[in-house]
Design an enzyme around this catalytic site. Structure first.
Site, short mmCIF file in Angstrom:
data_model
loop_
_atom_site.label_atom_id
_atom_site.label_comp_id
_atom_site.label_asym_id
_atom_site.label_seq_id
_atom_site.Cartn_x
_atom_site.Cartn_y
_atom_site.Cartn_z
N GLY A 59 0.64 -1.14 0.04
CA GLY A 59 0.04 0.21 -0.05
C GLY A 59 0.94 1.21 0.16
O GLY A 59 2.11 1.28 0.30
N CYS A 60 0.03 2.34 -0.37
CA CYS A 60 0.98 3.61 -0.27
C CYS A 60 1.52 4.10 0.86
O CYS A 60 2.60 4.52 0.91
CB CYS A 60 0.23 4.42 -1.25
SG CYS A 60 -1.65 4.81 -0.76
N PHE A 61 0.61 4.32 2.00
CA PHE A 61 1.22 4.63 3.06
C PHE A 61 1.97 3.70 3.76
O PHE A 61 3.02 4.28 4.42
CB PHE A 61 -0.16 4.89 4.15
CG PHE A 61 -0.87 6.36 4.18
CD1 PHE A 61 0.15 7.61 4.34
CD2 PHE A 61 -2.16 6.54 4.00
CE1 PHE A 61 -0.22 8.70 4.29
CE2 PHE A 61 -2.62 7.91 3.81
CZ PHE A 61 -1.84 9.10 4.05
N ALA A 76 5.55 4.29 2.47
CA ALA A 76 6.11 5.45 2.94
C ALA A 76 6.59 5.48 4.59
O ALA A 76 7.77 5.69 4.86
CB ALA A 76 5.32 6.64 2.73
#
Length: 335
Positions: A144-146, A149
């Site tokens: 996933g994106c979050f 990060a």
């Protein structure tokens, strides 16, 4: 592999944001041809009608027929839909699958390396965590994106068993992180000039973050307290993570630069970065700071590239023995 076209890549769900970004990358990839782009809603229409910036780059048309004469299949469909595609299409085991949804990201432990489903093992596709396992895999669950990060902000600490205090994270994301479907919180008139938090301390990406860090640290992880925000911009993620640490800033910088030395897309910046440095790239920029006994890690990515389609292509490169950066040497918008 030389410069010849060698990989046939199909895309399912090609009309959305991640499908569009994937197309932009693959039409210019030196080792890829695209036999088909699947979309039920856009079948029969030229790809450039949905993705207007691709006018002149490709004459592909969307199809509602899923072809199986490909080497790799990218699933850019909604959560819960990837499982339906695999189950319904009875795909040959010879096809490598890279799934951009969350359908195959979960396992009890990162040590298991894979989620089993439909007689397939899905390896979690964060190259900075398990590049060697990805190279040997057949199927990839794209992170996933979050989750990308935040994990990249904390992996070096977890590897050294140094996440000993609870972690606090705040992160803001652009409207494309919500997908292309209409909703009140992605509508321009609501989003512009506005900001709100959502899923406070219960974001779905916490599962994969904890699983990865638990596996590295090999002991119970303290709480990770995550507050996500919707930002009044289209793309990008900025996260600030902080926790108590006895390390000096020089020790932390050395640790992070050592961990990421062999990873081409994750860069430790000595100065405070801004979002435009990563937009339209597959980079993650990290910045480290100490205030008193608080260690502060800032991480920035493009949610559609390193947080989705760019990382999917990075995983494809690893699966097929290509240079990890092939087709991903992209220019940031900068201003």
């Amino acid at each position: 592999m030389g410069n010849e076209v060698s990989i046939k890549a199909g895309i399912v769900g090609g009309a959305g944001y991640t499908g569009g970004e994937l197309l932009r990358l693959l039409v210019n990839h030196p080792h890829v041809e695209i036999p088909f782009v699947h979309s039920k809603s856009q079948a029969g229409k030229p790809v450039y009608e949905a993705h207007k910036d691709l006018l002149g780059d490709t004459d592909l048309c969307f199809t509602d027929t899923l072809q199986t004469d490909v080497d790799v299949l990218f699933l850019c469909v909604g959560h819960g839909e990837a499982k339906k595609v695999i189950e319904a299409e009875n795909l040959p085991q010879s096809i490598k699958i890279i799934d951009l949804s969350q359908d195959f990201r979960w396992s009890e432990s990162i040590k298991d390396a894979a989620v089993e489903a439909f007689d397939r093992n899905f390896v979690y596709g964060l190259p900075e965590l398990q590049r060697d396992q990805i190279k040997q895999a057949q199927n990839i669950a794209n992170p996933g994106c979050f989750a990308t990060a935040i994990q990249l902000a904390l992996l070096p600490l977890a590897e050294q068993k140094l996440v000993q205090e609870e972690v606090h994270v705040s992160g803001i994301t652009g409207s494309t992180g919500a997908g292309q479907s209409f909703s009140s919180t992605s509508h321009y008139s609501w989003r512009d000039g506005n900001i709100s938090n959502y899923k406070v301390l219960q974001h779905q990406h916490l599962n994969e973050i904890r699983r990865s860090l638990d596996g590295l640290q090999e002991q119970e992880l303290p709480s990770i307290n995550f507050v996500p925000y919707r930002g009044p911009f289209t793309r990008g993620i900025l996260c600030t993570s902080y926790l108590k640490s006895d390390l000096s800033i020089d020790e932390v910088n050395q640790m992070y630069k050592s961990y990421y030395r062999s990873h081409p897309f994750t860069i430790v910046s000595d100065s405070t970065p801004d979002l435009k440095q990563v937009i339209n790239t597959n980079k993650c920029l990290l910045h480290l700071d100490k205030q008193g006994d608080n260690l502060i890690i800032t991480s920035l990515i493009d949610n559609l590239l390193k947080g989705a389609s760019g990382q999917a292509v990075q995983n494809m490169n690893l699966l097929f023995g290509l240079d990890e950066t092939a087709g991903l040497k992209l220019k940031a918008s900068a201003f």
